[in-house]
Design an enzyme around this catalytic site. Structure first.
Site, PDB file in Angstrom:
ATOM      1  N   ARG A   4       0.576   3.728  -3.282  1.00  0.00           N
ATOM      2  CA  ARG A   4      -0.053   5.040  -3.063  1.00  0.00           C
ATOM      3  C   ARG A   4       0.992   6.139  -2.864  1.00  0.00           C
ATOM      4  O   ARG A   4       0.964   7.159  -3.541  1.00  0.00           O
ATOM      5  CB  ARG A   4      -1.001   4.988  -1.869  1.00  0.00           C
ATOM      6  CG  ARG A   4      -2.085   3.933  -2.068  1.00  0.00           C
ATOM      7  CD  ARG A   4      -3.189   4.034  -1.054  1.00  0.00           C
ATOM      8  NE  ARG A   4      -3.880   2.761  -0.938  1.00  0.00           N
ATOM      9  CZ  ARG A   4      -5.156   2.618  -0.617  1.00  0.00           C
ATOM     10  NH1 ARG A   4      -5.899   3.658  -0.374  1.00  0.00           N
ATOM     11  NH2 ARG A   4      -5.713   1.419  -0.519  1.00  0.00           N
TER      12      ARG A   4
ATOM     13  N   THR B 243      -0.757   0.648 -10.331  1.00  0.00           N
ATOM     14  CA  THR B 243      -2.043   0.041  -9.989  1.00  0.00           C
ATOM     15  C   THR B 243      -2.942   0.962  -9.159  1.00  0.00           C
ATOM     16  O   THR B 243      -4.102   0.653  -8.922  1.00  0.00           O
ATOM     17  CB  THR B 243      -1.851  -1.334  -9.297  1.00  0.00           C
ATOM     18  OG1 THR B 243      -3.086  -2.042  -9.335  1.00  0.00           O
ATOM     19  CG2 THR B 243      -1.350  -1.173  -7.875  1.00  0.00           C
TER      20      THR B 243
ATOM     21  N   GLU C  74     -12.005  -0.394 -10.716  1.00  0.00           N
ATOM     22  CA  GLU C  74     -11.562  -1.336 -11.766  1.00  0.00           C
ATOM     23  C   GLU C  74     -12.458  -1.382 -13.005  1.00  0.00           C
ATOM     24  O   GLU C  74     -11.956  -1.532 -14.127  1.00  0.00           O
ATOM     25  CB  GLU C  74     -11.420  -2.750 -11.185  1.00  0.00           C
ATOM     26  CG  GLU C  74     -10.272  -2.910 -10.182  1.00  0.00           C
ATOM     27  CD  GLU C  74     -10.563  -2.345  -8.801  1.00  0.00           C
ATOM     28  OE1 GLU C  74     -11.751  -2.116  -8.485  1.00  0.00           O
ATOM     29  OE2 GLU C  74      -9.613  -2.126  -8.025  1.00  0.00           O
TER      30      GLU C  74
ATOM     31  N   ASP D 117      -4.215 -10.209  -8.602  1.00  0.00           N
ATOM     32  CA  ASP D 117      -4.471  -9.183  -9.634  1.00  0.00           C
ATOM     33  C   ASP D 117      -3.286  -8.380 -10.194  1.00  0.00           C
ATOM     34  O   ASP D 117      -2.840  -8.581 -11.320  1.00  0.00           O
ATOM     35  CB  ASP D 117      -5.584  -8.222  -9.177  1.00  0.00           C
ATOM     36  CG  ASP D 117      -5.410  -7.657  -7.754  1.00  0.00           C
ATOM     37  OD1 ASP D 117      -4.356  -7.879  -7.150  1.00  0.00           O
ATOM     38  OD2 ASP D 117      -6.336  -6.975  -7.270  1.00  0.00           O
TER      39      ASP D 117
ATOM     40  N   GLU E 227       0.828  -1.217   0.000  1.00  0.00           N
ATOM     41  CA  GLU E 227       0.000   0.000   0.000  1.00  0.00           C
ATOM     42  C   GLU E 227       0.856   1.258   0.000  1.00  0.00           C
ATOM     43  O   GLU E 227       0.543   2.232  -0.686  1.00  0.00           O
ATOM     44  CB  GLU E 227      -0.957   0.017   1.205  1.00  0.00           C
ATOM     45  CG  GLU E 227      -1.993  -1.095   1.221  1.00  0.00           C
ATOM     46  CD  GLU E 227      -3.072  -0.985   0.136  1.00  0.00           C
ATOM     47  OE1 GLU E 227      -3.089   0.022  -0.590  1.00  0.00           O
ATOM     48  OE2 GLU E 227      -3.886  -1.921   0.017  1.00  0.00           O
TER      49      GLU E 227
END
Ligand code: DMJ
Length: 457
Positions: free
Chosen positions: A83, A432, A346, A212, A79
């Site tokens: 981010r 992502t 998504e 994913d 994360e």
């Protein structure tokens, strides 16, 4: 929508990680190891490309004066990478401001101890102060998660570019080497791997949660390398072939979907997270074997269509967290616990890529449906909130404006309705968390001009 989401974050939650729009306060959580301002870092590039300069300048000033990287808490490596590292890298490449470069290199250094394991596969959690790392308590047998250690490559290659220190690239190349070497059941990559032995821990395979973005980063690593990273290319198309052979299914009603695989047994469920794969297969179509290109584009369109169906089959026209293709259901959630929508991007992400690739107007129409549904069901008095049940019109809000709503959902919507030369796919790949990173053309990364904002204005 961005201005509304941002203004309310600023008013009620400034400096906290997310806005709680019903109770009008901030949320800190425990994902970022004491780092603050996740919504600010996640919004820098979105504000900038939208030309919201006053808001962007407030965000920049906060980074200058208040982003404290000397925290001592337990963070998710994944994360923080997608981010914070991703957000700061994009802010640097878009604006050319040295401040972001300095911060991101400082943060990158703090992540390195996570790789000190017998195999070099990082553990999921790291203390940003002490550098100690460990695996998630919920991950079986101390394992690391494919989608976590497999979603570092793009950012780490750019950290090497900016710091002129190869260490970051070496760390992610080592992960790649190990994955290449080990035996893969039916060519598939299971979701759990031991950072100690380097062996798979369980044979659960998913294109949704836990797997994913590993697949996403293979094709994007290839594209970001200006198509020179042949290993990434080989791994991506090999993985896609195994996915098609083992996971891709057609429902009785003719919908194409990606099932999950548990040691050879299929679970006929597709998560909202897996809906990014329409866009992924779309952007990879052109570099596949010539005879498969049209097939990949068709597959991308079919998956995106299925994900759109998961939205149209709900009362709110927003899609559930997971939808199934068994027990009589098709593209609908059958379990109460799967009915929520937390402002995830998504499905819209795939609309954006498919629009850019085909210019079929249906993708803009579908994007507009999503805008209307978000406005009707997720906009509350002081921001946007997730909802607990997409199948009921009497909204129950979850009181959380996720930072990825500002970073991804609203950015992809904006790009869907912009010209193709705003963050052109010829020049940029999105991490992502939807943070754009420039394609590295040999010998000329330094020449990349900050994105001309006039395109957006
Ligand atoms: C985001 O943080 C990223 O898109 C990640 O890859 C998956 N989860 C959220 C959005 O749903």
């Amino acid at each position: 929508m961005m201005k509304f989401a941002w203004d309310n974050y600023k008013r009620y939650a400034w400096g906290k990680n997310e806005l709680r729009p019903l109770t009008r306060n901030g949320h800190i959580g425990n994902m970022f190891g004491g780092l603050r301002g996740a919504s600010i870092i996640d919004s820098l590039d979105t504000l900038y490309i939208m030309g919201l300069m006053e808001e962007y300048n407030d965000a920049k000033e906060w980074v200058q004066t208040s982003l404290d990287l000397n925290s001592n808490g337990e963070a998710s490596l994944f994360e923080v990478n997608i981010r914070y590292v991703g957000g700061l890298l994009s802010a640097y490449y878009l604006t050319g401001e040295e401040l972001y470069k300095k911060k991101v290199v400082e943060l990158g250094e703090k992540l390195l101890p996570a790789f000190n394991t017998p195999t070099g596969i990082p553990r999921g959690v790291i203390n940003l102060g002490s550098g100690t790392s460990w695996s998630w308590g919920w991950a079986s047998a101390g394992s690391s998660i494919l989608a976590e250690f497999g979603t570092l490559h793009l950012e780490f290659v750019h950290l090497s570019e900016l710091s002129r220190n190869q260490i970051y690239t070496e760390k992610v190349m080592n992960i790649r080497k190990l994955l290449n070497k080990i035996e893969k059941p039916h060519g598939l990559y299971p979701n759990f791997l031991s950072p100690v032995s380097g062996n798979w821990v369980q044979h659960h395979v998913s294109i949704g949660g836990l797997g994913d973005s590993f697949y996403e980063y293979l094709i994007k690593s290839y594209l970001m390398s200006d198509k020179s990273d042949d290993d990434a290319k080989k791994m991506y198309y090999g993985a896609l072939e195994a996915i098609e052979a083992n996971l891709v299914q057609k429902s009785p009603g003719g919908l194409t979907y990606m099932a999950e695989w548990r040691g050879g047994i299929l679970d006929h469920k597709m998560g909202h997270l897996a809906c990014f794969s329409g866009g992924m297969i779309g952007i990879g179509a052109d570099d596949g074997e010539p005879e498969k290109r049209q097939h990949y584009l068709d597959l991308a369109a079919e998956i995106t269509h299925t994900c759109h169906e998961s939205y149209t089959r709900s009362a709110t026209k927003l899609g559930p967290e997971a939808f199934r293709f068994d027990s009589g259901g098709e593209a609908t959630a059958t379990r109460l616990s799967d009915r929520y929508y937390i402002l995830r991007p998504e499905v819209i992400e795939s609309y954006m890529y498919m629009w850019r690739l085909t210019h079929d107007p249906k993708y803009r129409e579908w994007g507009w449906e999503a805008v209307q549904a978000l406005e009707q069901h997720c906009r509350v008095e002081s921001g946007f909130s997730g909802i607990r049940d997409v199948y009921t019109m009497t909204a129950s809000h979850d009181n959380m404006q996720q930072s990825f709503f500002l970073s991804e959902t609203l950015k992809y919507l904006y790009l869907l309705f912009s010209d193709d030369d705003l963050l052109s796919l010829e020049d940029w790949v999105f991490n992502t968390e939807a943070h754009p990173l420039p394609i590295i053309r040999r010998g000329c990364l330094q020449d990349i001009a900050p994105q001309d904002k006039t395109v957006a204005e």
